[in-house]
Write a protein that holds these residues in place. Sequence first.
Motif, PDB file in Angstrom:
ATOM      1  N   ALA A  83       0.843  -1.196   0.000  1.00  4.24           N
ATOM      2  CA  ALA A  83       0.000   0.000   0.000  1.00  4.24           C
ATOM      3  C   ALA A  83       0.879   1.247   0.000  1.00  4.24           C
ATOM      4  O   ALA A  83       1.833   1.349   0.772  1.00  4.24           O
ATOM      5  CB  ALA A  83      -0.910  -0.003   1.218  1.00  4.24           C
ATOM      6  N   TYR A  84       0.556   2.187  -0.867  1.00  4.80           N
ATOM      7  CA  TYR A  84       1.340   3.417  -0.998  1.00  4.80           C
ATOM      8  C   TYR A  84       0.384   4.571  -1.284  1.00  4.80           C
ATOM      9  O   TYR A  84      -0.551   4.433  -2.073  1.00  4.80           O
ATOM     10  CB  TYR A  84       2.362   3.280  -2.123  1.00  4.80           C
ATOM     11  N   ASN A  85       0.626   5.726  -0.652  1.00  3.93           N
ATOM     12  CA  ASN A  85      -0.218   6.892  -0.861  1.00  3.93           C
ATOM     13  C   ASN A  85       0.306   7.747  -2.002  1.00  3.93           C
ATOM     14  O   ASN A  85       1.383   8.345  -1.900  1.00  3.93           O
ATOM     15  CB  ASN A  85      -0.308   7.736   0.408  1.00  3.93           C
ATOM     16  N   ILE A  86      -0.454   7.792  -3.107  1.00  7.02           N
ATOM     17  CA  ILE A  86      -0.209   8.765  -4.168  1.00  7.02           C
ATOM     18  C   ILE A  86      -0.766  10.103  -3.670  1.00  7.02           C
ATOM     19  O   ILE A  86      -1.903  10.175  -3.213  1.00  7.02           O
ATOM     20  CB  ILE A  86      -0.922   8.354  -5.467  1.00  7.02           C
ATOM     21  N   THR A  87       0.057  11.154  -3.721  1.00  2.46           N
ATOM     22  CA  THR A  87      -0.382  12.456  -3.206  1.00  2.46           C
ATOM     23  C   THR A  87      -0.177  13.551  -4.243  1.00  2.46           C
ATOM     24  O   THR A  87       0.672  13.439  -5.130  1.00  2.46           O
ATOM     25  CB  THR A  87       0.365  12.823  -1.909  1.00  2.46           C
ATOM     26  N   TRP A  88      -0.972  14.617  -4.099  1.00  5.46           N
ATOM     27  CA  TRP A  88      -0.896  15.736  -5.025  1.00  5.46           C
ATOM     28  C   TRP A  88      -1.492  16.984  -4.372  1.00  5.46           C
ATOM     29  O   TRP A  88      -2.227  16.903  -3.380  1.00  5.46           O
ATOM     30  CB  TRP A  88      -1.645  15.416  -6.322  1.00  5.46           C
ATOM     31  N   ASN A  89      -1.147  18.129  -4.939  1.00  8.08           N
ATOM     32  CA  ASN A  89      -1.775  19.397  -4.589  1.00  8.08           C
ATOM     33  C   ASN A  89      -2.653  19.834  -5.755  1.00  8.08           C
ATOM     34  O   ASN A  89      -2.239  19.745  -6.916  1.00  8.08           O
ATOM     35  CB  ASN A  89      -0.727  20.473  -4.297  1.00  8.08           C
ATOM     36  N   ALA A  90      -3.850  20.299  -5.453  1.00  7.40           N
ATOM     37  CA  ALA A  90      -4.778  20.761  -6.484  1.00  7.40           C
ATOM     38  C   ALA A  90      -5.251  22.168  -6.139  1.00  7.40           C
ATOM     39  O   ALA A  90      -5.810  22.383  -5.060  1.00  7.40           O
ATOM     40  CB  ALA A  90      -5.963  19.810  -6.599  1.00  7.40           C
TER      41      ALA A  90
END
Length: 357
Positions: A83-90
């Motif tokens: 399990a891995y968290n894909i993260t981003w700013n929007a």
Amino acid sequence: STSQGGPYTYFSSTADKHTETLNVTGLTANSWYYFVISTRTDPNVNNLNTVDSEDSEEVSIFLPPSITVTAPNGAERLSGDSAYNITWNALGITNPVKITLWKGGVSLGVIASNVPANSGSYTWTVGQYIGGTAEPGTDYTIKIKETGSNYSDSSDAPFSILALSVTSPNGGENLGLGLTTNITWNAVGLTYNVKITLWQNETLIGTIANNIPNNQGTYSWRIGDYIGGTALAGTGYTIKIKEIGSNIIDSSNAPFTIAAITVTSPNGGESWKIGSTYTITWNEIGITNPVTITLLKNGVFWGTIARNITPGTGSYNWIAGFCIEGAVNSGTSYTVKVTENTTNIADAGNAVFTLRN
């Protein structure tokens, strides 16, 4: 100002007249902004008053919506199926986003669709996408795109998907305490050596081996042994293999059993009269096949006492001195051995006993 022609709100000033740039922060995406610049001369020997110049011509800037991938963003080493968290700013993104997996600039598939843009995170089972699973390897990137627009962003640089999987023991095995088996695994893309540990019911028992080359793929294990001790026979055991210096790890998919037979009588020093009946007894852990009882003299096979005794029975009434092959002579240096059929799991008395007339 957010309105053309003002009114304008003071933002900041430069440190001195030689500074040519100023960072503007706190702006909202998907908005227009209007700027003017003026100069201010502080009081000095030539002028006792503060002098402000007229405003410059107005400059307009539209701050567009944006998506910025923050993880994975390059050089990460991710363990496949973890399990891995894909993260981003929007910023200013109003529609849901779609997340896709790419390799070498080619789209492999959609990881997820209709993810709320403002969630900023998606838990990914590494390598998986709708309809398939990526092979371990390098040159992977993530792309996040707003649905219905062209606003998107990708990982700044490639990341790697690694593979470390325990293949044996991987669950359901009955392994004889003190016997030898091969611990095996597959490793793809690993850099460092691995450590092998033994666990029981998710509790660490001990380290089996350290600094094993990750591509070796096999380790000969005397079942139950770990550095500094030997595990007891029992259930709920698993093997974990971890790359040293990273979080890349895998465990047996299900528990296995360390099986054992322990002869309890005769276990040394007894004197049994030939022709009389005595009870041979033993304990079993993890024994699933019938057992055979044999008589040894000086550690060498002497005769078969009984065959195909149901596992779990734990005892057998023996007319001392009589074997399937025939009667044996009186004497010392005898032991009884109990062996599981089809495996080498066995035990003999700890010391010799005597058969007397």
